[in-house]
Design a protein around this motif. Structure first.
Motif, PDB file in Angstrom:
ATOM      1  N   ARG A 160     -13.398  42.456  31.386  1.00 60.23           N
ATOM      2  CA  ARG A 160     -14.632  42.106  32.067  1.00 60.23           C
ATOM      3  C   ARG A 160     -14.544  40.672  32.581  1.00 60.23           C
ATOM      4  O   ARG A 160     -14.877  40.386  33.717  1.00 60.23           O
ATOM      5  CB  ARG A 160     -15.795  42.269  31.097  1.00 60.23           C
ATOM      6  N   SER A 200      -6.709  56.961  40.595  1.00 60.04           N
ATOM      7  CA  SER A 200      -7.312  57.478  41.816  1.00 60.04           C
ATOM      8  C   SER A 200      -6.361  58.457  42.493  1.00 60.04           C
ATOM      9  O   SER A 200      -6.780  59.503  43.005  1.00 60.04           O
ATOM     10  CB  SER A 200      -7.640  56.311  42.738  1.00 60.04           C
ATOM     11  N   LYS A 207       7.597  41.147  36.814  1.00 61.33           N
ATOM     12  CA  LYS A 207       7.123  42.451  36.366  1.00 61.33           C
ATOM     13  C   LYS A 207       6.995  43.402  37.548  1.00 61.33           C
ATOM     14  O   LYS A 207       6.606  43.019  38.633  1.00 61.33           O
ATOM     15  CB  LYS A 207       5.759  42.307  35.693  1.00 61.33           C
ATOM     16  N   PRO A 234      -9.921  50.992  49.186  1.00 62.06           N
ATOM     17  CA  PRO A 234     -10.911  50.155  48.501  1.00 62.06           C
ATOM     18  C   PRO A 234     -10.398  49.574  47.189  1.00 62.06           C
ATOM     19  O   PRO A 234     -11.022  48.686  46.632  1.00 62.06           O
ATOM     20  CB  PRO A 234     -12.069  51.130  48.232  1.00 62.06           C
ATOM     21  N   LEU A 235      -9.276  50.107  46.702  1.00 58.56           N
ATOM     22  CA  LEU A 235      -8.795  49.673  45.392  1.00 58.56           C
ATOM     23  C   LEU A 235      -7.671  48.650  45.495  1.00 58.56           C
ATOM     24  O   LEU A 235      -7.037  48.334  44.507  1.00 58.56           O
ATOM     25  CB  LEU A 235      -8.304  50.881  44.599  1.00 58.56           C
ATOM     26  N   ARG A 236      -7.421  48.188  46.699  1.00 59.31           N
ATOM     27  CA  ARG A 236      -6.355  47.218  46.809  1.00 59.31           C
ATOM     28  C   ARG A 236      -6.731  45.964  46.048  1.00 59.31           C
ATOM     29  O   ARG A 236      -7.840  45.472  46.169  1.00 59.31           O
ATOM     30  CB  ARG A 236      -6.086  46.899  48.278  1.00 59.31           C
ATOM     31  N   GLY A 237      -5.844  45.489  45.224  1.00 64.83           N
ATOM     32  CA  GLY A 237      -6.159  44.295  44.459  1.00 64.83           C
ATOM     33  C   GLY A 237      -6.720  44.611  43.095  1.00 64.83           C
ATOM     34  O   GLY A 237      -6.854  43.732  42.255  1.00 64.83           O
ATOM     35  N   ALA A 238      -7.061  45.862  42.848  1.00 61.01           N
ATOM     36  CA  ALA A 238      -7.524  46.237  41.513  1.00 61.01           C
ATOM     37  C   ALA A 238      -6.313  46.265  40.584  1.00 61.01           C
ATOM     38  O   ALA A 238      -5.176  46.285  41.039  1.00 61.01           O
ATOM     39  CB  ALA A 238      -8.188  47.603  41.569  1.00 61.01           C
ATOM     40  N   PRO A 239      -6.556  46.276  39.253  1.00 56.52           N
ATOM     41  CA  PRO A 239      -5.423  46.340  38.318  1.00 56.52           C
ATOM     42  C   PRO A 239      -4.510  47.515  38.644  1.00 56.52           C
ATOM     43  O   PRO A 239      -4.948  48.524  39.187  1.00 56.52           O
ATOM     44  CB  PRO A 239      -6.095  46.528  36.965  1.00 56.52           C
ATOM     45  N   VAL A 276      -5.312  51.326  38.195  1.00 62.42           N
ATOM     46  CA  VAL A 276      -6.508  51.922  38.803  1.00 62.42           C
ATOM     47  C   VAL A 276      -6.162  52.816  39.995  1.00 62.42           C
ATOM     48  O   VAL A 276      -6.591  53.959  40.049  1.00 62.42           O
ATOM     49  CB  VAL A 276      -7.518  50.816  39.162  1.00 62.42           C
ATOM     50  N   GLU A 299       0.521  40.734  29.017  1.00 64.69           N
ATOM     51  CA  GLU A 299       0.280  39.766  30.083  1.00 64.69           C
ATOM     52  C   GLU A 299       1.586  39.289  30.704  1.00 64.69           C
ATOM     53  O   GLU A 299       1.723  39.249  31.912  1.00 64.69           O
ATOM     54  CB  GLU A 299      -0.525  38.582  29.548  1.00 64.69           C
ATOM     55  N   LEU A 313     -12.100  40.430  35.558  1.00 64.20           N
ATOM     56  CA  LEU A 313     -12.542  40.999  36.819  1.00 64.20           C
ATOM     57  C   LEU A 313     -13.629  40.156  37.448  1.00 64.20           C
ATOM     58  O   LEU A 313     -13.791  40.146  38.656  1.00 64.20           O
ATOM     59  CB  LEU A 313     -13.034  42.422  36.616  1.00 64.20           C
ATOM     60  N   MET A 360     -13.063  55.507  39.907  1.00 58.76           N
ATOM     61  CA  MET A 360     -12.214  54.359  40.163  1.00 58.76           C
ATOM     62  C   MET A 360     -12.809  53.495  41.271  1.00 58.76           C
ATOM     63  O   MET A 360     -12.741  52.275  41.225  1.00 58.76           O
ATOM     64  CB  MET A 360     -10.810  54.818  40.556  1.00 58.76           C
ATOM     65  N   LEU A 361     -13.418  54.139  42.280  1.00 60.16           N
ATOM     66  CA  LEU A 361     -14.019  53.363  43.359  1.00 60.16           C
ATOM     67  C   LEU A 361     -15.233  52.602  42.860  1.00 60.16           C
ATOM     68  O   LEU A 361     -15.450  51.435  43.193  1.00 60.16           O
ATOM     69  CB  LEU A 361     -14.434  54.293  44.514  1.00 60.16           C
ATOM     70  N   PRO A 365     -13.874  50.219  38.799  1.00 59.62           N
ATOM     71  CA  PRO A 365     -12.430  50.120  38.532  1.00 59.62           C
ATOM     72  C   PRO A 365     -12.139  49.522  37.159  1.00 59.62           C
ATOM     73  O   PRO A 365     -11.049  49.707  36.631  1.00 59.62           O
ATOM     74  CB  PRO A 365     -11.917  49.222  39.652  1.00 59.62           C
ATOM     75  N   GLU A 369     -10.846  38.407  42.742  1.00 61.57           N
ATOM     76  CA  GLU A 369     -11.513  38.694  44.007  1.00 61.57           C
ATOM     77  C   GLU A 369     -11.977  40.149  44.108  1.00 61.57           C
ATOM     78  O   GLU A 369     -12.499  40.550  45.129  1.00 61.57           O
ATOM     79  CB  GLU A 369     -10.582  38.348  45.165  1.00 61.57           C
ATOM     80  N   VAL A 370     -11.759  40.931  43.054  1.00 64.15           N
ATOM     81  CA  VAL A 370     -12.154  42.336  43.125  1.00 64.15           C
ATOM     82  C   VAL A 370     -13.665  42.425  43.049  1.00 64.15           C
ATOM     83  O   VAL A 370     -14.256  42.440  41.985  1.00 64.15           O
ATOM     84  CB  VAL A 370     -11.544  43.132  41.956  1.00 64.15           C
TER      85      VAL A 370
END
Lengths: 355, 575, 438
Positions: free
Chosen positions: B561, A151, A354, A139-144, A147, B445, B564, B547-548, B551, B568-569
């Motif tokens: 904020r 997990s 990076k 579920p966290l794919r694509g999160a920073p 994260v 960044e 995100l 985290m779920l 995130p 697409e999250v």
């Protein structure tokens, strides 16, 4: 870009200090080595022993490191729970092997007594890793980037303490395989059978894994996904399935490593995965993370450094009780290698993009 | 695509939750928790956990049914909930039946007869049928709770959560209240039993929260609107009142709560200091440091060596002089770490810094350096801070006399720690808004672009390491004086991991996030010491769930904020 | 922003109301926490009640309240088997009392101290805050005691440790912070000396080597041994150390082998102990060296970890034959309650510690007609110190003024069978390990 003289001076000072570090480290190692060898405390047979111990330990690190490196290659994620997957494999094999030992199966068929628990450990470890991936990572794919790391840290704690709850805080003894006791005489040097078997088994596993990745369709897909998930998806590759199989494959290696580790060290316990996990991660980075041969090289280098380092480098420098600082050597070596090669022994340069 | 039959889906839900319930049993939670009450003499925590599992099975099944069926019929929701709860109960009943025949304990240590007794409510294997029955009822209730109108559901949920919370921490509240004198003591004994709430207490809390919540949902909007309508001056004075209240509560808290809560808050404050430090290195500048404990250790050891009256004390100087020195030493070591790893990026940096942390710990605890740092025996006899003048140093093992006020108790250290945390938070906030702060974020960044835009990478990165280290060093310095002794074994990798986790859980780069994260990840587990066997299990589960669910963190910074909400999250937005 | 401000405001209002409700917090509350019991009975007890004159105050237990005791020790992390083992000893002691003392239920609270000084400090502070606690058992690791004992002593509490062995904790010059500290475990000053004498006099060893795992326990104990061995006229040829989480011992053993010792003493914890024992015979030069460990690895877990090599190994430990009590009975109860063998060495000490506490409690507690109990804290502490000829499992126990309650009879045992199931040092017919010295 204009830079002020002060800034230029700072740059100069920094590079001076950096070279100072490099020279200092190399010099310390050289001086320690020469002093130790001149003191002549150890025979050449003992030196060979040191190396052999290092290889068998290192090959286990390498096996675990494969999982780290494969997952990293595909997801750019540090799978912190990988060391605990290794532990689950050891536990699974322990229960099966103990039962087999009770029936006398291991004594009559030592080879099967070795292979069946390994296979079982691979299946269990792979299954648990798939479960962890499904619940905690997918579920966290694509999160920073950090994260999934947190997990994974959570999953690591969870697995450790779930197993502590199941099986208690004590240790279990992996049943010995009688056929593996004693030494083999190889080129006039006595080497423990267990160590030979473990190293050989580890190399066979690595070879199998390497050929899966290089020569099968799934392996090809894995490599494609690690290059670019989007492109791979456009080519008709089921990215999710490939990621899951990467996890399962890496975990299976860790599970097998868990059995080999228990064969050498005999103890199975809930906390056994933590340190080898960190070490294997170090090995993966040392070799260049994301690179499969790199993980193997990194594991072996780390194992040998740990085994040889304290007596070779530190004793000569007059440091007492050098083995207490074994891990410190491993990490200093790591920093030193990164100082000369910032992306590991076999890693590609990542200065442009990076990590 | 053909939609799944909702009954079959409910059965699946029930089975899955049943397996989870068996997991909870085998981990040992049910048996241990069955010794603690939620409501005295009525329901134990162990029973509650199982009930909650059945209830949520019903709830999940019911929600799933709503999404499966096009026309929403309440009856089918209820049926689904009932079926799911029933099957959860059946799985548990199966466990009892199998457990009575097969010795599961050969593998799972917690498959004890006590567990089976708890599961069957001490009625024996013959009466195992009550489990599915209870399950069905609980599942039905779970399904029904979904059908409640929003206006009722929210207050009830809040009240339930609050009651559980109070029950879980009842021991803590009870002790604190009893210590306040006879009136409060009576109130405490009315509300709390030995290990849980009394029936009266449960009702009071439950109804109280419902009342407050309903009131808020009716009047909350008006109050909010009232505040926004206030003139500027009015809003300002409101803010002043809020801050004054914060200060009042902060000053009085340790005196009321007693030493334990004070100590927990000090621990949280120390992690806030470390978190703020790492927030600069990681949160602002994006440099992942997994060996942050090293600076904490260096700060602690510096203060220890400088102030200890034990065998390893060097100068026996006052705490107040030692702290700035400790901060400077930590800062210098930040530069020491920063220099060699300047060129190392990404996860290579993570493992290099992890190595640095381990090297510091190993050296501090080694026999080789034991003549300086005490090795495994640590540094003991660290002088407490003294407001006033210190008497002369007489000999080893004799503390210097404090002519004035000695700040020895956790309640006293509390003020030092909290004031330090507030000051450092302010500094961190100003730093973020400064030119340097923007340079850090530019590096985070994209390093190369930042360099092209004229950011001096070396200088900026080194400053990030040094300032981060300085904050952590301050934390370590206070830690040394709080405990009065330091050992290398206190400086484990797990501390660094905790700091990274609390930053991410709080919200990366966000200063209030660090505080919230420290409370959630350090404060709560400290309070949970009595369920120590499951502390880390729950900690791990919490990390995953947080985290779920969130995130971006509990209190994300503005930048995160915004980011995100544009990417697409969707998980972050959904939460 | 405003929304958040409002939420904050409401929380604060509630909090400040709570503060206000407590009267004048800044002046009154600290008094309440420091000498809680002096005022508690005065306010709570019915008229014409017992008046507490104890220097440290009294604990009042209402008729329907349990007697609250606490256990603190290591219950998480890799060392948790040590703390878990002692905790079980306490639990069995409570079971043997039928869960009741003075007709009140016994409530046992456990706190994890994590085997670190800060863990000990936090656990101690938490326990000290709870004024219903009568007495404590713990801690597990000496480090925990170093961190937490001052807090407990100053709160008027008394703790009995079942497993701390660091010598300084019961040193006559240990200082006033330790007034509330006793132990049923022995001091390592005895243990190290006994092993040195055994090695020198009985085995005739003249060259010895030591290995420790960096824990304060092992480091101190091996040093005691080394000092005594040298004093006897022997030579220490190598003193090495490994990290606590090390697994591959062959390199360090190779280094030790190069010094050619006749006797190798490694008073470490189970993990390292198992690894060393399992690997030591594989190292050239150490095939026949005499191996010795200490009470830290006096457990069946050593046989699991060490395997066949454990046969013939020496272990120093409290002398089980001096265990005058019903140790076999204890083991039977343990088996029934927890399944499997004991986890570590000090369960019997924990059992005795709990019973010493109960005995002292029964001696000093003042029971009213309605069932209310008053426990004067100083009197309780004094009663524990005054324990004399107490018949425990571990022997006949008497507490010294510096807090040593254990019977410091150290014996050296030899493992005769490497099968973990055969582990039973207390058996009279077929003990394993078997006592061979003195």
């Amino acid at each position: 870009m204009r830079t002020s003289p002060g800034e230029r001076l700072l740059d100069l000072a920094v590079s001076g200090v950096l070279w100072g570090f490099r020279i200092l480290l190399v010099a310390a190692i050289l001086i320690g080595t020469i002093a130790t060898i001149r003191a002549g405390k150890y025979t050449s047979e003992q030196w060979i022993d040191f190396v052999v111990f290092g290889i068998s330990q290192g090959s286990i690190y390498a096996l675990i490191a494969l999982g780290y490196t494969m997952v990293y290659g595909i997801l750019r994620m540090i799978n912190f729970a990988h060391g605990d997957i290794f532990m689950t494999g050891a536990f699974a094999a322990y229960f099966l092997a103990t039962w087999m030992n009770g029936t006398g199966f291991i004594d009559s068929y030592p080879i099967l007594g070795l292979l069946i628990p390994i296979l079982f450990a691979m299946i269990v470890a792979g299954g648990i890793a798939m479960l962890v991936e499904r619940i905690a990572y997918r579920p966290l794919r694509g999160a920073p980037r950090l994260v999934p790391l947190i997990s994974a840290i959570g999953a690591s704690f969870f697995l450790e303490y779930a197993f502590r709850g199941f099986f208690g805080p004590g240790v279990y003894a992996y049943p010995p395989i009688k056929a593996l006791e004693g030494e083999w005489d190889i080129l006039g040097i006595g080497i423990l059978k267990v160590q030979v078997v473990v190293a050989v088994a580890a190399f066979i596993m690595m070879a199998i894994l390497y050929s899966i990745v290089m020569f099968t369709k799934v392996g090809k897909a894995m490599r494609a996904v690690s290059e670019s998930k989007d492109t791979a998806a456009l080519m008709g590759i089921d990215v999710n399935r490939i990621i899951v199989s990467t996890f399962a494959l890496g975990a299976a290696m860790a599970g097998a490593a868990g059995v080999l580790y228990s064969l050498i060290f005999r103890q199975v316990g809930f906390f056994m995965g933590f340190t080898p996990g960190i070490k294997a991660f170090t090995a993966a980075v040392l070799g260049g993370i994301g690179n499969i041969p790199g993980a193997m090289v990194g594991g072996l280098v780390l194992g040998i450094f740990e085994s040889v380092g304290p007596s070779l480098f530190l004793e000569g420098l007059g440091i007492t009780r050098p083995y207490q600082l074994k891990d410190a050597i491993a990490y200093t070596m790591l920093v030193m290698i990164l100082l000369f090669r910032p992306s590991g022994i076999l890693g590609e340069r990542i200065t442009t993009k990076k990590a | 695509m053909k939609k799944e039959n909702f009954l079959w889906s409910a059965v699946k839900t029930g089975l899955i939750v049943g397996v989870v319930a068996i997991f909870i049993c085998f981990v040992g939670m049910v048996e241990v928790f069955s010794k603690r009450d939620v409501i005295e003499k009525l329901i134990t925590l162990g029973q509650f956990v199982l009930l909650a599992a059945m209830f949520s099975a019903g709830f999940i099944a019911s929600r799933h049914t709503s999404s499966l069926l096009e026309k929403n019929k309440p009856v089918s929701n209820l049926v689904a909930g009932l079926v799911a709860g029933l099957f959860t109960g059946l799985v548990l009943a199966l466990l009892v039946v199998v457990g009575a025949e097969v010795n599961l304990r050969a593998v799972f240590l917690n498959a004890t007869t006590t567990l089976y007794d708890v599961l069957t409510l001490d009625k024996g294997v013959g009466n195992v049928w009550i489990l599915p029955l209870i399950g069905a009822v609980a599942g039905l209730l779970g399904a029904a709770s979904l059908l409640l109108p929003q206006i009722l559901r929210r207050p009830i949920t809040q009240a339930l959560v609050f009651v559980i919370f109070m029950a879980f921490f009842s021991g803590l509240f009870r002790v604190v209240m009893i210590n306040q004198g006879s009136d409060m003591s009576k109130a405490a004994k009315y509300l709390f039993g030995q290990t849980g709430l009394t029936l009266e207490g449960t009702l009071i809390f439950f109804l109280g929260v419902i009342a407050v919540s309903m009131l808020w949902s009716y009047k909350g909007k008006d109050i909010q609107a009232g505040v926004t309508r206030l003139p500027k001056a009015g809003r300002l004075s409101l803010r002043v009142i809020v801050y004054a209240l914060i200060a009042y509560v902060a000053l009085g808290l340790p005196q009321v709560s007693g030493p334990f809560i004070a100590q927990v808050i000090v621990t949280v404050a120390l992690f806030v200091l470390m978190g703020l430090g790492l927030n600069i290195t990681l949160g602002f500048a994006g440099l992942l440091d997994l060996g942050f404990v090293a600076f904490y250790a260096i700060g602690a050891y510096t203060v220890g060596l400088l102030t200890s009256y034990g065998a390893f004390g060097l100068q026996h100087i006052p705490f107040w002089v030692a702290v700035p020195i400790a901060v400077l030493v930590a800062m210098a070591s930040g530069a020491m770490l920063g220099l060699p790893v300047l060129g190392i990026r990404g996860d290579y940096l993570a493992i290099a810094t992890l190595g640095f942390g381990e090297i510091v710990r190993l050296l501090a605890g080694s026999d080789f350096l034991a003549p300086f740092f005490g090795g495994p025996q640590g540094i003991i006899g660290i002088q407490k801070p003294c407001l006033g003048t210190l008497g002369p140093f007489i000999r080893v093992d004799v503390p210097r006399v404090c002519n004035g006020l000695e700040l020895g108790k956790p309640q006293d250290i509390y003020y030092i720690a909290v004031v330090s945390a507030v000051i450092i938070a302010f500094v961190a906030w100003r730093l973020r808004e400064s030119r340097l702060g923007r340079a850090w974020m530019a590096i985070r960044e994209d390093e190369d672009v930042a360099e092209a835009l004229g950011v001096n990478l070396i200088q900026t990165k080194l400053l990030a390491y040094m300032l981060g280290a300085a904050f952590a060093g301050l934390g370590g310095a206070i830690f040394a004086t709080l405990i009065g002794s330091i050992f290398a074994t206190s400086m484990q990798l797990i501390v660094s991991i905790n700091v990274v986790s609390l930053i991410i859980v709080g919200g990366m780069g966000s200063i209030p996030g660090v505080i919230v994260g420290a409370i959630a990840l350090i404060g709560l587990p400290e309070l949970l010491r009595e369920v120590s066997e499951f502390r880390f299990l729950l900690y791990g589960a919490t990390l995953i769930i947080m985290m779920l669910a969130k995130p971006e963190g509990l209190w994300p910074s503005q930048a995160t904020r915004r980011e995100l909400h544009h990417t697409e999250v969707e998980a972050g937005v959904k939460a | 922003m405003t929304k958040r401000l409002l939420a904050l405001l409401s929380v604060l209002v509630i909090a400040s109301m709570a503060l206000a409700a407590c009267g004048t917090p800044a002046t009154e509350a600290p008094v309440a926490t420091e000498a809680p019991a002096t005022e508690a009975p005065a306010t709570e007890a019915p008229a014409a009640a017992y008046e507490c004159t104890d220097a440290l105050g009294c604990v009042t237990i209402a008729p329907d309240e349990p007697v609250h005791i606490a256990y603190w020790g290591v219950l998480s992390g890799p060392d948790s088997s040590l703390g878990e083992d002692s905790k079980r000893g306490v639990e069995i002691a409570i079971d043997d009392k039928g869960g009741k003392i003075l007709d009140h239920d016994i409530l046992l609270t456990t706190e994890d101290a994590g085997c670190t000084p800060e863990g000990g400090a936090t656990a101690a502070t938490k326990l000290a805050t709870d004024t219903s606690i009568v007495g404590l058992i713990g801690s597990s690791c000496s480090d925990e005691t170093v961190g937490g004992i001052a807090t407990l002593t100053n709160a008027g509490l008394t703790t009995i440790s079942p497993s701390n062995t660091r010598p300084v904790l019961s040193d006559p010059a240990r200082g006033p912070d330790y007034a509330g500290y006793l132990r049923t475990a022995h001091s390592d000053a005895f243990q190290g000396k006994a092993v040195a004498e055994f090695a020198y006099n009985v085995l005739g060893a003249r060259k010895a080597a030591t290995l420790h795992d960096g824990s304060s326990y092992a480091q101190a104990l091996q040093q005691v041994f080394a000092d005594n061995f040298i004093a006897l006229g022997g030579e220490i040829v190598a003193q090495e150390a490994v990290a606590k989480d090390a697994t591959d011992m062959k390199p360090v053993l190779t280094t030790i082998a190069a010094a050619q010792p006749e006797f190798l003493y490694y008073p470490v914890f189970v993990a390292v102990g198992g690894y060393v024992t399992a690997q030591v015979r594989d190292v050239a030069g150490l095939e026949t060296v005499a191996l010795a460990g200490s009470d830290g690895i006096f457990t069946a877990d050593l046989l699991k970890g060490g395997g066949p090599n454990t046969e013939g190994m020496y272990l120093s430990s409290p002398d089980f034959s001096a265990f005058t009590g019903d140790y076999a009975g204890f083991i039977a109860k343990h088996e029934a309650k927890y399944g499997g063998s004991t986890l570590s060495t000090f369960h019997a000490h924990a059992y005795d510690a709990a019973n010493i506490l109960f005995a002292a409690l029964e001696k000093v507690a003042v029971v009213e007609a309605d069932g209310t109990i008053y426990v004067p804290r100083q009197a309780l502490r004094d009663a524990i110190y005054a324990t004399k000829d107490f018949q425990g499992i571990t022997g006949t126990l008497s507490c010294s003024p510096s807090g040593d309650c254990g019977a410091p009879v150290i014996a050296v045992y030899q493992i005769v069978n490497s099968d973990p199931a055969s582990w039973n040092p207390a058996d009279t017919a077929n003990p394993n390990p078997k006592k061979i010295y003195p």
